[in-house]
Scaffold this active site. Sequence first.
Site, short mmCIF file in Angstrom:
data_model
loop_
_atom_site.label_atom_id
_atom_site.label_comp_id
_atom_site.label_asym_id
_atom_site.label_seq_id
_atom_site.Cartn_x
_atom_site.Cartn_y
_atom_site.Cartn_z
CB SER A 689 -1.03 0.09 1.16
OG SER A 689 -2.02 0.83 0.97
CG ASP A 762 -6.62 -2.53 -4.02
OD1 ASP A 762 -7.68 -2.33 -3.08
OD2 ASP A 762 -5.52 -2.18 -4.01
CG HIS A 796 -5.66 -2.50 0.14
ND1 HIS A 796 -4.84 -1.94 -1.15
CD2 HIS A 796 -4.93 -2.02 1.14
CE1 HIS A 796 -3.99 -1.19 -0.45
NE2 HIS A 796 -3.98 -1.10 0.78
#
Length: 834
Positions: A689, A762, A796
């Site tokens: 991330s 995601d 994610h």
Amino acid sequence: MQRLDRVSPCALALTASLLLGAAPAAQAAAAEPGYRQPPKAVLDVLRAPLPPNVSLNPTRDTMILATLVRYPPIAYLAQPMLRLAGVRVLPANRGDRDSYYWSEFVLTRVADGGQQRVALPKDARAGWPVWSADGKRYAFTNTASDAVELWLGERDRPTARRVAGVRLNPMLGDELQWLPDQRTLLLKTVPRGQGKPPVEPATPAGPAVQETAGGAGASSTYELRDVLKSPHDEALFEYYATSQLVLLDVVSGKLTRLGKPAMFANVDVAPDGQHILIEIVQRPFSYLTTHDNFPRLVEIWDRRGRPVHRVASLPLFDSVPIWGVPTGPRSFEWRPTEPATLIWAEAQDRGDWNVQVPHRDRIMLARAPFQEPAREVARTEQRFGGLWWSERSDLALLVEYDSIKHWTRTFAVDLDDPQQKQRLIWDHSTHERYRHPGWPVMHALPNGFWVMEQYRDSIFLSGRGASPAGDRPFLDRLDLRTLKTYRLFRSGRDSYESFVAWRDYAKGQFVTRRESPTEPPNIFVRTLGAPHRAEAAGEPVFDSTASAVTRWPDPTPQLRGITKQLVKYQRADGVELSFTLYLPPGYRPGTRLPTVVWAYPLDYADPQMAGQVAGSTQRFTVLGWPLHLFLLLDGYAVIDNPALPVVGDTNKIYDTYLEQLIAGARAAVDKAVEMGVTDRDRIGVTGHSHGGLMTVNLLTHTDLFRAGIARSGAYNRTLTAFGFQNERRTLWQAPAVYTRVSPFFHVDELKRPLLLIHGADDPNPGTTPLQSEKLFEAIRGNGGAARLVMLPHEGHGYRALESTEHALWEMLTWFDRHVKNAPPRGGDQETVRP
């Protein structure tokens, strides 16, 4: 036909460019079908069981040990799915596609550790158990192939039963809750006779149209999660969000419908059990935000399903200021110690941090029978953060926070006497670790509402107990008259033991969870002894004795050879930093190892907060998400979570992001090399991330690392134009900042091999799969070395067993090729910038 997201597992996208210099031009390699697995030593650890999760009942005499399904099969994630206004729903059963589930429950007595395994259905996908306040019963969901079922269990019986004829609808949450009588459940169910879902027209009725008529409309980047995109999406959302409220008497089995079906969002029963707060989602919907900001009707119903009071009719909020809140009533909650008294907050600054006002929020109160207008009972200078309730009518703790200055304050208030001056209890940075007071210990009232545990004029606080030597959890007693704190318990230096709950305060007994580098986590009951004087502070502390309730064995004894230590050092500008150094089993002192740095940069307003140590080296080592510690099994040293703070004025903190990022990384690498454990010529960097953005920036702008792995990151911040992380300025207010922190615009300077991994589904608007796809295209077009791996059906984070195994195979293979076995600098064909 419904718009469903289907991707075949065999469509795993694996593309690669040739290494720089191996060919005159970068080329795309052929796709490699199928999932791969890492070596057996890694698989054995990955598939080993973890200690169960613990659900302690409110009376603290029984707990459920729940076995989490850590890595579901890819087939579970591959089910047809609908993305509807921030929710991912499985149309086959109405289940939440992203929820976790448990496969086994074991009832365990706290008194003697006696256990009984609960008979769950075969292949159970059980939700988290919800206890009644009297501790005698619990309810949970089970996600079957065609329905989300309701199941009931009892503390004293190792059986559970399905409630026939009930299909729950968890789409908007609050699908089950106990009423204060502790024998009745309020349920959200699928309406009977609802019919089949809307069918997508074979040909569109027309274009999807949006219009803006001027005026400021900037909302946060992160509002755009799985938004609706068409009239058909709107019809699907209304169909799947619609529920029928039902009361279930769990003793007699009687079902009673409340009102008519509607799109019920938050539903909350008052302490008297006779009033229900109802929030109903209404049209018009928006294509710019999630259902949380759709119009809502907020009402109070009686137990027969009749509206008795309208609290608010809230409009569509699709232009909430960045970091702001909606205007009008919000954050509704019942006061636990009164029959039906409703509390809520209202913004006084139009919900906008940029508006300067004496008080940002006011707190309102309304009492049954709701004939009198709501009255104001408090105001907060900064944003209202919630209330810690007590059993006393003249005491609650009110929290406010300032996200700009990263600051929070807590006050003691009497909501029945608004003229009484609020008393400041705590005042500290939101990043404060060393002086953090901890959190109030709570307990359930007979009506099921939670309040602070109190003894006369004192409350109890438990916290992580951060210190320069690492975390040592504690239990304190705070005298609210004098604000003097008394320490009752603190974890030892050679273990990590945290407070769970009081078992019996009169006997000085409380439940803890203890682990150490050599002992797996287990549950204990501690009994306080006589107080004595502490050596340093001179304050009374207590001896205590512990008895084990559980005895979970070590599931991975092969990991006990891993060593870890807290390492402290300084950045060039004097900011204090630290990391945890992990060394592989069998490490010989003095040996320099290939090393991987795993990090996630954080933003701070105060450099002293940035330098505070987080975590503990006394915890039991478990390898799992986020996967980087598995590299220890391949002979790497791991620099885990080095502090890479970005410190400064929060209004423009990203102006110096790159300089501070590079300085922090260089300091960590230099320290590891100085210690004699890291081979400077063989270091890799990885992150997930925001850590993915960090990874690519460090590869692009430094020569510290031989290769990197960036997972699920955002590399072109102009695609997150309305803010990212703690950057509140828009792209048009700070264009140079957005482009400078985006490695996409500097990819021609990236001369080190980069592995990109991303979940193909995601949902994070800030890290869409397009980010990795476009960065790979840019690297390939500029002759760089990269590999792109898109994991089907993953979000994610990566959940499926097959995805996790494959991600580990990719990580190990990449670092082995480009770090561990890389040729010496100068002898390879990679370009190293001075």
